[in-house]
Each structure stands twice: as structure tokens, then as C-alpha cells.
Design an enzyme around this catalytic site. Structure first.
Site, mmCIF file in Angstrom:
data_model
loop_
_atom_site.group_PDB
_atom_site.id
_atom_site.type_symbol
_atom_site.label_atom_id
_atom_site.label_comp_id
_atom_site.label_asym_id
_atom_site.label_seq_id
_atom_site.Cartn_x
_atom_site.Cartn_y
_atom_site.Cartn_z
ATOM 1 N N HIS A 188 -8.884 8.080 -18.296
ATOM 2 C CA HIS A 188 -7.847 8.901 -17.655
ATOM 3 C C HIS A 188 -7.026 7.923 -16.822
ATOM 4 O O HIS A 188 -7.550 7.332 -15.871
ATOM 5 C CB HIS A 188 -8.483 9.966 -16.773
ATOM 6 N N HIS A 222 -9.157 14.887 -27.003
ATOM 7 C CA HIS A 222 -9.322 14.926 -25.543
ATOM 8 C C HIS A 222 -9.699 16.345 -25.130
ATOM 9 O O HIS A 222 -8.826 17.172 -24.815
ATOM 10 C CB HIS A 222 -8.032 14.465 -24.849
ATOM 11 N N HIS A 260 -19.574 23.960 -12.905
ATOM 12 C CA HIS A 260 -20.843 23.211 -13.003
ATOM 13 C C HIS A 260 -22.001 23.993 -12.388
ATOM 14 O O HIS A 260 -23.129 23.910 -12.872
ATOM 15 C CB HIS A 260 -20.689 21.821 -12.361
ATOM 16 N N GLY A 299 -12.651 12.627 -13.914
ATOM 17 C CA GLY A 299 -12.960 13.096 -12.564
ATOM 18 C C GLY A 299 -11.733 12.951 -11.675
ATOM 19 O O GLY A 299 -10.722 12.354 -12.069
ATOM 20 N N ASP A 314 -8.578 20.894 -21.345
ATOM 21 C CA ASP A 314 -9.542 21.906 -20.887
ATOM 22 C C ASP A 314 -9.034 23.265 -21.366
ATOM 23 O O ASP A 314 -8.337 23.969 -20.624
ATOM 24 C CB ASP A 314 -9.607 21.893 -19.353
ATOM 25 N N GLU A 318 -2.867 9.476 -13.789
ATOM 26 C CA GLU A 318 -2.671 10.914 -13.483
ATOM 27 C C GLU A 318 -1.982 11.079 -12.142
ATOM 28 O O GLU A 318 -1.344 12.093 -11.872
ATOM 29 C CB GLU A 318 -4.020 11.630 -13.432
HETATM 30 P P1 5GP Z 1 -17.729 17.964 -18.159
HETATM 31 O O1 5GP Z 1 -17.658 16.466 -18.163
HETATM 32 O O2 5GP Z 1 -18.499 18.480 -16.970
HETATM 33 O O3 5GP Z 1 -18.221 18.525 -19.451
HETATM 34 O O4 5GP Z 1 -16.233 18.507 -18.047
HETATM 35 C C1 5GP Z 1 -15.580 18.746 -16.816
HETATM 36 C C2 5GP Z 1 -15.276 17.461 -16.102
HETATM 37 O O5 5GP Z 1 -14.295 16.703 -16.829
HETATM 38 C C3 5GP Z 1 -14.629 17.651 -14.732
HETATM 39 O O6 5GP Z 1 -15.601 17.845 -13.735
HETATM 40 C C4 5GP Z 1 -13.877 16.344 -14.533
HETATM 41 O O7 5GP Z 1 -14.750 15.326 -14.117
HETATM 42 C C5 5GP Z 1 -13.421 16.024 -15.933
HETATM 43 N N1 5GP Z 1 -12.042 16.507 -16.185
HETATM 44 C C6 5GP Z 1 -11.667 17.622 -16.822
HETATM 45 N N2 5GP Z 1 -10.318 17.730 -16.862
HETATM 46 C C7 5GP Z 1 -9.837 16.651 -16.240
HETATM 47 C C8 5GP Z 1 -8.521 16.178 -15.982
HETATM 48 O O8 5GP Z 1 -7.493 16.778 -16.325
HETATM 49 N N3 5GP Z 1 -8.414 15.004 -15.300
HETATM 50 C C9 5GP Z 1 -9.521 14.290 -14.935
HETATM 51 N N4 5GP Z 1 -9.314 13.129 -14.294
HETATM 52 N N5 5GP Z 1 -10.768 14.699 -15.175
HETATM 53 C C10 5GP Z 1 -10.932 15.869 -15.815
#
Ligand code: 5GP
Length: 361
Positions: free
Chosen positions: A224, A13, A65, A197, A303, A227
């Protein structure tokens, strides 16, 4: 921390844009500052801040972003993120990212994903095996399964698979486009779909058609889930029978019962859950109950950039918070092989890696 770094690990993850190094984000922000697109001093402290609520985290993602949405930068961050995971002995990585469309710079979801694939190919500190097994041979020398020895020096190897994320802000059509892209890119290591998201945005029925289609087409699904408290959505998500879920912070007793009876593995992100206040404190984290009831779980970072963490730090935190020894953590990492979205051959090779590392634990 060094003790945890040397242990082989499985990361299931990790969001690409959430795993970018602070130093890279600051460098990109400086460049955009010089171009007058942003004011550097306004964003510097946002990037370096550690404690953030869930809402602030999603604001930060919007900033990230802005900094990363360019094909070359997507390629760069993909390369760096994989190299960072490999440097702490992650031997299997499922990296997830949301394919983005941005007409103003000629970016389509497909070209975004192609930039990610370029980044995978650009990794040079470690051998990367990213194609499904029959295609791996052209990608990586397979003579030694664990570490290839080249010119007397040992080369590390990491398996990388991609999950395409559907952002909860997206429409049904956009979600469907992501699933179709994933199906087209299966030979290039795309194995599944994630729903992520901001959890307070969007309706389950918007994403459901795309997720159902993905499942019918044999893509793996991770969601997800829970949450924020949302019992109806949690039920609907479990009804879909995803192969894994992430977080599960706000489950009620009935939902735990159902999850456990379905035996769906949970991706646990301790630091993320605490930092965003999704769980009040580590002492009351559901890791303990899941671990004690032998429910399948895997320790992940979520993250690593945004939460200033690493897989080693997460293993260390789990060990200290829940009184687990090195052997127990090693066993958890090894168990995760069963929950990966890859074929049996990859699982067999990962088991060999763990078997040969076992004596060192
Ligand atoms: P990307 O998909 O742009 O490479 O990674 C960032 C994106 O992952 C964020 O904009 C968000 O949509 C999603 N994301 C990252 N961490 C989380 C989290 O802890 N919870 C949720 N629901 N989405 C996350």
C-alpha cells in the site's frame, strides 16, 4: 450491471476482512450482542454506513476483527468471500489477509492461516484451484480449463492465491513471523506479502527487514503505497522494487516519473479511494493518467464489504467515469493476467479463458 458480471475478471487487491458480507457481519454482531460482548444497536449503523473517512474505515476494521476473530468464523468468511467473487465471474483471485495472533482464544498466525485454508477447501459452489500448478492436479479436475461440466451442469472454476499482509501496527519480529509463515505455506497457495494497515501508523524501517527478506526469498511483494502524502516512504517503497503497489493516491510528479520508469503495476481501487477521500473526486482520479499513458494497472475492489462494491461495480464505474467501452474494460481485465503472482501455466490457462470469452464482448 449484469453485462459486467458475465465478463471474466481478475481481482488482485481484496482484503479478506474487508470483503465480508454485511449480512454476515450483522449476524455475527447479533450473536456477540446476545452474549453481552458488544451492544448490537451501537454497531448496527456502523456496519451499514457507506460513507467513511480513512480513519473511520480503520475503526470499522477494528470492529470487524472483534466480530470475526475465531477460527470457525475465519473459515466461514473465507468460503463466503471466494464464493461471492466467483459468482460474479472472477476467474483469478488474490486474496490478502493479516494473520492474527490472539492468545486468549488460542489463535496463532499459523492457526489463523490454517482456518483460511479450511475456508478455501470448504467452497462448494465453484471449483477452486489454489495450489501452485504442479499441485493443482489433486485439487481440481483439469480436463476442461474453462468450465468443468459435471452431470450435465456447468461448474465454474476460480484460481485463488493468498497474500499475507503485514499490518503497519506490527513489530519487526511480528512482520518477520508473517514472512516465515508465508514461506512455509508456499505449497498451499501463499504467493506473496502485502504491507497494509493505517497509513499514518508505523515507520517504514520497522517493516523493511521483513519485506527485504521476503523479496530475497522470492516471495512476491505488493505495498500500500502513497495513500497519504509521505514522499520519503514512497521513495523507500519504490527502492524495494515491489512487483505491484496499491492505491498511489498521493504521488507527486517526480514519484509518478519514477513509478512509470520502473513500470510497476498499480492496483486501482476507485470506490475505496473516493469514499475515504484519498482522492477528491472521480474526475481527478489518477486512473485516467495511468490509463492514457498505458501504465500497467488493474481495477480492484479493496474491501467490497466495507465499501459496498463489487468488481462488476468497479468496472462499471471505470467505464462510465472515464468513457471506456466494454472492449477496453475487457482488455484491461485481460492485461491483468500479466501482473498476477502465479506461474506461466496459470497465465496460459487464464488467457484461454479470456480468448474464449472475447467473442461475447
Ligand atoms: P484482514 O487483513 O484483516 O483480512 O483485512 C482487513 C485489514 O486490511 C485492515 O485491518 C487493514 O489492515 C487492511 N486494509 C483494508 N483496506 C485497507 C486500505 O484501504 N488501506 C490500507 N492501508 N489497509 C487496508
Amino acid at each position: 450491471m449484469e453485462g459486467w458480471v458475465s465478463m471474466p475478471k481478475v481481482e488482485l487487491h481484496a482484503h479478506l476482512n474487508g470483503s465480508v458480507r454485511d449480512s454476515t457481519l450483522l449476524e455475527l454482531a447479533r450473536v456477540l450482542g446476545e452474549k453481552g460482548v458488544i451492544v448490537f444497536s451501537d454497531v448496527e449503523h456502523v456496519i451499514l454506513k457507506n460513507e467513511r473517512s480513512l480513519t473511520e474505515v480503520f475503526r470499522l476494521f477494528d470492529l470487524i476483527h472483534i466480530l470475526t476473530t475465531d477460527h470457525k468464523i475465519i473459515t466461514r468468511i473465507t468460503k463466503e468471500v471466494i464464493e461471492d467473487f466467483a459468482s460474479e465471474n472472477v476467474v483469478y483471485l488474490e486474496l490478502r489477509t493479516t494473520p492474527k495472533k490472539n492468545d486468549s482464544i488460542g489463535m496463532s498466525k499459523r492457526s489463523y492461516l490454517e482456518a483460511v485454508l479450511e475456508g478455501i477447501k470448504a467452497v462448494n459452489t465453484v471449483d477452486v484451484a489454489f495450489r501452485p500448478h504442479n499441485a493443482d492436479v489433486s485439487n481440481v479436475k483439469r480436463s476442461s480449463l474453462i468450465n468443468d461440466t459435471c452431470n450435465g451442469s456447468t461448474r465454474k472454476k476460480i484460481y485463488v492465491r493468498l497474500l499475507l499482509s503485514i499490518d503497519r501496527r506490527e513489530t519487526t519480529e511480528a512482520a518477520m513471523e508473517t514472512v516465515k509463515l508465508a514461506l512455509e505455506m508456499r505449497d498451499l497457495g501463499v504467493v506473496g506479502i502485502d504491507l497494509s494497515g493505517n497509513p499514518i501508523v508505523g515507520e517504514w524501517m520497522t517493516f523493511f527487514p521483513a519485506l527485504k527478506f521476503a523479496r530475497e526469498q522470492g516471495l512476491y511483494i505488493t505495498l500500500h503505497c502513497g495513500e497519504v502524502p509521505n514522499p520519503k516512504e514512497i521513495q523507500a517503497m519504490l527502492d524495494l522494487l515491489p512487483q505491484r503497489i496499491g492505491h498511489a493516491c498521493c504521488f507527486e510528479e517526480e514519484e509518478w516519473k519514477r513509478l512509470k520508469s520502473l513500470n510497476i503495476p498499480v492496483e486501482i481501487c476507485l470506490t475505496s479511494n473516493i469514499r475515504t477521500n484519498s482522492v477528491r473526486s472521480i474526475e481527478v482520479h489518477h486512473f485516467a493518467d495511468l490509463y492514457n499513458s498505458k501504465h500497467p494497472l488493474v481495477i480492484c475492489t479493496d474491501d467490497s464489504g466495507v465499501f459496498s462494491t463489487s468488481v462488476s461495480k468497479e468496472y462499471n464505474l471505470a467505464a462510465s467515469a472515464f468513457g471506456l467501452g466494454r472492449r477496453e474494460i475487457f482488455q484491461l481485465a485481460r492485461n491483468a493476467i500479466e501482473y498476477i503472482f502465479a506461474d506461466d501455466e496459470v497465465k496460459r490457462e487464464l488467457k484461454e479463458i479470456f480468448n474464449s470469452a472475447e467473442l461475447d464482448q
